[in-house]
Enzyme design. Structure first.
Site, PDB file in Angstrom:
ATOM      1  CG  ASP A  87      -2.161   0.881   0.952  1.00 47.62           C
ATOM      2  OD1 ASP A  87      -2.082   1.755   0.067  1.00 47.62           O
ATOM      3  OD2 ASP A  87      -3.189   0.706   1.634  1.00 47.62           O
TER       4      ASP A  87
HETATM    5  C1  BGC Z   1      -4.999   3.282   0.104  1.00 42.73           C
HETATM    6  C2  BGC Z   1      -4.991   2.336  -1.074  1.00 42.73           C
HETATM    7  C3  BGC Z   1      -4.868   3.128  -2.345  1.00 42.73           C
HETATM    8  C4  BGC Z   1      -3.584   3.929  -2.287  1.00 42.73           C
HETATM    9  C5  BGC Z   1      -3.308   4.750  -3.536  1.00 42.73           C
HETATM   10  C6  BGC Z   1      -3.855   4.279   0.072  1.00 42.73           C
HETATM   11  O1  BGC Z   1      -4.086   5.319   0.962  1.00 42.73           O
HETATM   12  O2  BGC Z   1      -4.989   2.546   1.302  1.00 42.73           O
HETATM   13  O3  BGC Z   1      -6.138   1.559  -1.079  1.00 42.73           O
HETATM   14  O4  BGC Z   1      -4.947   2.299  -3.457  1.00 42.73           O
HETATM   15  O5  BGC Z   1      -3.667   4.834  -1.199  1.00 42.73           O
HETATM   16  O6  BGC Z   1      -4.165   5.827  -3.639  1.00 42.73           O
END
Ligand code: BGC
Length: 915
Positions: free
Chosen positions: A705
């Site tokens: 993530d």
């Molecule tokens: C989230 C993810 C997301 C990523 C990119 C993170 O804050 O947990 O689910 O895909 O950001 O935006």
């Protein structure tokens, strides 16, 4: 070569159908709904104007050029009349009381203050209208859980007051819930509205689909993907949710209906799988047992007066055996076609016995670390929800069957107790506590024994990635050409909003340096997800219904069709993988991201993920299933460690992922921010290698993530420990601003010998094999299959500007804007790359020959959020400079100037770094 066609009208139609099919009707006394032809409708609730198309955060930031709310949907229905006086009262009040947008990321309020209703407004509306529709709204989002308080999980006092007053004056009242996930429903018993409809977040076509249901154009067929209990404290995870260091999963596999049906039926207000229709159905089931399966032939007949669809759900009650089981487990479902009154359809549902197996994590059955079917009688139930499903057959096993032999993985380290059923004299079940087995194997030795070797570094031999693609050289020979440094750059993606890929996307990965590009490694592009493409450059995209709604359709074909169209839209915007679907389990109703995820049930979750991935795979793109695994709380999401048994992991929290990998060939996965049993998932070897690749034979790549941390067991997680990540086969670190200069421990670990070149090569190889399946690779090879968009209105949804120029910004940089169009309503967009992030003064220099008191506003926004408005007046033709200060987080941004009035000549924009 335009090989694909994206029919925009079909896209709109399928999204609208999905919304209608996802609406769940919980109550409909005396056929209060649908609204009948010619009836006058009084719409209450401010959310009639401010429909929530989705939640917030990464899963909700799709730019759209319209959102059809519920009032829009109702107004579009020519057969009914809207009480315009009431609409105008709300309109005037909302003008005075605009939406509180909050303070950005995770700072938005989960609800809006409702308009206070006087008795006279309600009685005037009741005199004129035949039916009242009350719209209640809640948003939700990442980084913040829902709260056990009014305005969040509970109705606010003003909302209750509204419902109570309207119910007192109208005979027919339908409460429509425009919410991301379930909320408290006890108020239904207090105010007794005639109808209650969960409408969820339906994306930009949401209000149209909801109106189809309200007006009877579509009979509701959505089914709850969660159990609604009377009290939050009734949920078995409640006392172990919301911790700031650990959450102990004492409820074990007894999540949602598995708990309620086994131990506490009386606590359920609306059961899992429940949802009414405007018609009614009968079901007759024939049951056949085969060697490895059971087959059900269910004849569904519409015995009501209007057309509609029904869902057949199949549950198993396995023998308790030594392991203990939930007494209902969803193992199959199918949705009928639209059945006319009197019409029947035979739905055939075939269930492999193996999916009824349980995982023995203790060895109590004599089969440790195996999925087993314990001896005894397996009862099969079929019906339209978990509670009303009736016994339709069963089979007996004389002795235990070992379905698959696996190995202990991800087991907890410290002992704790979990719940287990104990049959009492009445034949029902009470809770007993059972010790969770702890880890018996040494994961580090397991990992070390599997460290791969690789070919020695050869230097550049002229091979390109396409040679691997065409089978001319092996991936090992190809990667042997890359130095350790080059391999280490490939492990790190760049984002957000990297200029190397489609503007406004989440990350660029793979070919992110000149050298890597020279080897013919394309730059892959991913973006959020799940509810459509998030393009922070401001490009509009199609906004889809949320995960919970889509699960409630119980319609896999519809999900597949919708995501095939989404896939085409991605292709058209050069996006290789969507960051979704989100497939975590609704462990507790307050998890802030439940709206993105499907259900409390792993089987439904898995089936939905499989359908959506299949749709995207049909057109050569994919989705990144996330967050692997057990991302069940947003509070302290980077710090929280889930303490959970191996059995619950395998049967509940990993199951959807397993189904997606095995049944749809998922090839992109995102790990979580947090930990499971002491090891942060971004560096969890057992999860990312032992289970995912060794057991499930996953052949894709794994990403972290965004800015996630990894750790070595027993140590604190950090953003620098990329060696732990690579050792576990989490292949890509998301994200850095610059892969070359990012401060991590990869090269130092190589030197120390705690990371091997073989491990780096293994991850680079996973990344390359992913890339070889992408449109990015096709583009690099000059064989891109393009998309032709048909039937799309001019102004809707755009194709990204792939050639957008990015200006470099140093300490002080002035960019000329001479000659740009500043007519009223026009806008100008440019990309910038900052040398450093920090505070900036941004000045606009402009002149105007309009009168001295002419007001000429120019609004400046950065990647979608307003920095402010520069209010120019006439300047007598002289150049005038106005400034604003702002903090710029990250280095890549999209600056958009919007001209609210004509008459300005814009000369330049200056960025000045303030520190
Ligand atoms: C989230 C993810 C997301 C990523 C990119 C993170 O804050 O947990 O689910 O895909 O950001 O935006």
């Amino acid at each position: 070569m335009k090989e694909y066609k994206l029919d925009w009208e079909k896209y709109v139609e399928i999204a609208r159908t999905a919304v209608a099919e996802g609406c769940v009707l919980l109550k409909n006394d005396n056929k209060a709904l649908p609204i009948l032809k010619g009836e006058n409708v009084a719409v209450f609730g401010r959310i009639q104007f401010d429909y929530y198309k989705s939640g917030t955060g990464s899963g909700g930031l799709v730019n759209v050029n319209y959102v059809h709310g519920i009032l829009d949907g109702l107004k579009a229905c020519k057969d009914i009349r809207i009480n315009e006086e009431l609409v105008n009262i709300y309109k005037a009040w909302c003008k005075e009381n605009p939406i509180d947008k909050g303070s950005g990321w995770a700072g938005e309020p989960w609800s809006q203050v409702e308009m206070p209703l006087s008795d006279s407004i309600v009685s005037a509306a009741a005199d004129k209208s035949d039916i009242a529709i009350i719209v209640i709204g809640r948003t939700a989002g990442e980084d913040k859980d829902n709260k056990s308080e009014p305005g969040s999980y509970y109705l606010s006092d003003l909302e209750k007051d509204m419902i109570s007053k309207v119910c007192a004056s109208f005979k027919r009242v339908a409460v429509v819930l425009n919410v991301g996930n379930i909320i408290d429903m006890k108020w239904v018993e207090e105010y007794n509205p005639s109808s209650v409809l969960y409408a969820w977040h339906g994306g930009m076509e949401g209000g149209m689909g909801v109106a189809d249901v309200l007006t009877g154009a579509v009979s509701p067929s959505g089914k709850l993907s969660d159990t609604i209990a009377y009290n939050l404290s009734d949920y078995p995870s409640d006392s172990n949710f919301g911790g700031d260091v650990i959450n102990i999963y004492k409820e074990d596999i007894y999540v949602g209906y598995r708990y309620f049906e086994t131990f506490a039926k009386e606590k359920v207000q609306y059961p899992f799988g429940f949802g009414l229709s405007y018609t009614s159905f009968s079901m007759e089931t024939e049951f056949y047992e085969a060697e490895e399966k059971v087959n059900l032939k269910v004849t569904v007949t519409n015995i009501g007066e209007v057309s509609g669809k029904e869902v057949v759900q199949v549950y198993v009650n396995p023998p308790q055996g030594l392991l203990g089981k939930a007494i209902k487990n969803l193992v199959g479902f199918k949705k009928s076609k639209i059945l006319k009154p009197g019409e029947s359809e035979v739905l055939e549902i075939s269930v492999e016995k193996s999916i009824m197996a349980s995982y023995d994590d203790s060895g109590v059955t004599g089969h440790k670390s195996c999925y087993v079917l314990e001896a005894g009688y397996y009862e099969l139930f079929a019906g339209s929800d978990v509670r009303s499903a009736t016994l339709v057959g069963g089979f007996n096993l004389d002795e235990i069957i070992e379905v698959s032999k696996l190995s202990e993985a991800m087991a907890p380290v410290n002992e704790f107790d979990r719940i287990k059923p104990q049959r009492n004299e009445k034949g029902t079940f009470t809770i007993t506590m059972d010790k969770v087995p702890t880890r018996t194997i040494d994961v580090e030795s397991r990992r070390k024994a599997s460290v791969p070797s690789c070919k020695e570094y050869t230097g550049d031999r002229g091979y390109k990635l396409k040679d691997v693609n065409t089978g001319t050289v092996s991936i090992d020979e190809f990667l042997a050409q890359l130095s350790d440094e080059e391999l280490s750059y490939m492990i790190k993606a760049e984002g957000m909003c990297s200029p190397k890929v489609t503007p406004g996307t989440a990350a660029a990965f793979g070919g992110i340096t000149e050298r890597l590009l020279e080897f013919g490694i394309p730059t892959g592009c991913c973006t959020d997800g799940p509810s459509g493409m998030r393009l922070d450059s401001g490009t509009n995209a199609f906004s889809l219904p949320n995960g919970t709604l889509l699960a409630c359709t119980f319609n896999t074909e519809l999900n597949e069709a919708l995501f095939e169209l989404e896939g085409l839209e991605m292709r058209n915007n050069r996006v290789d993988t969507l960051l979704g679907p989100g497939i975590n389990i609704h462990r507790h109703p307050l998890n802030g991201r439940n709206f993105e995820y499907f259900s409390e049930d792993p089987f439904l979750t898995g089936e939905m993920a499989v359908a959506q991935l299949k749709g995207m795979h049909r057109v050569g793109v994919t989705g990144t299933i996330k967050h692997f695994c057990a991302n069940n709380q947003e509070f302290k999401r980077t710090e929280i460690d889930c303490i959970v048994s191996e059995r619950a992991l395998r049967e509940i929290y990993l199951k959807g992922y397993e189904m997606a990998v095995k049944n749809s060939g998922a090839y992109s996965i995102m790990t979580t921010y947090g930990g499971v049993n002491g090891v942060w998932t971004a560096g969890n070897y057992d999860q990312n290698t032992e289970i995912l690749r060794n057991e499930w034979k996953y052949d894709g790549f794994v990403m972290t993530d965004w800015w996630a941390m990894a750790n070595d067991e027993g140590e604190k997680p950090s953003r620098e420990n990329l060696a732990a990540m690579v050792r576990s086969q989490n292949d890509v670190y998301m994200v850095t601003q610059d892969a070359v200069t990012y401060g991590d421990n990869l090269l130092a670990s190589l030197k120390e010998g705690t990371l091997t070149r073989g491990e780096l090569v293994r991850s680079a190889s996973n990344i390359c094999s992913f890339l070889m399946r992408t449109p990015a690779m096709e583009r690099m090879m000059g064989v891109e299959r393009e998309v032709e968009i048909i039937n799309k209105p001019e102004d809707q949804c755009m194709t990204s500007d792939f050639d957008m120029e990015y200006k470099k910004i140093d300490e002080i940089t002035t960019i000329s804007l001479e000659g740009i169009n500043t007519d009223r309503g026009s806008s100008y967009l440019m990309g910038i790359t900052l040398a450093k992030m920090g505070n900036y003064r941004i000045s606009l220099t402009a002149s105007s020959t309009a009168s001295e008191i002419a007001q000429i506003p120019v609004t400046l926004s950065r990647s979608g959020s307003d920095i402010g408005t520069y209010s120019f007046n006439g300047t007598g033709g002289e150049k005038v400079t106005l400034s604003r200060e702002t903090y710029m987080f990250g280095v890549n941004h999209y600056m958009k100037l919007y001209f609210g009035q004509s008459g300005l000549k814009l000369h330049s924009i200056t960025f000045e770094f303030l520190g």
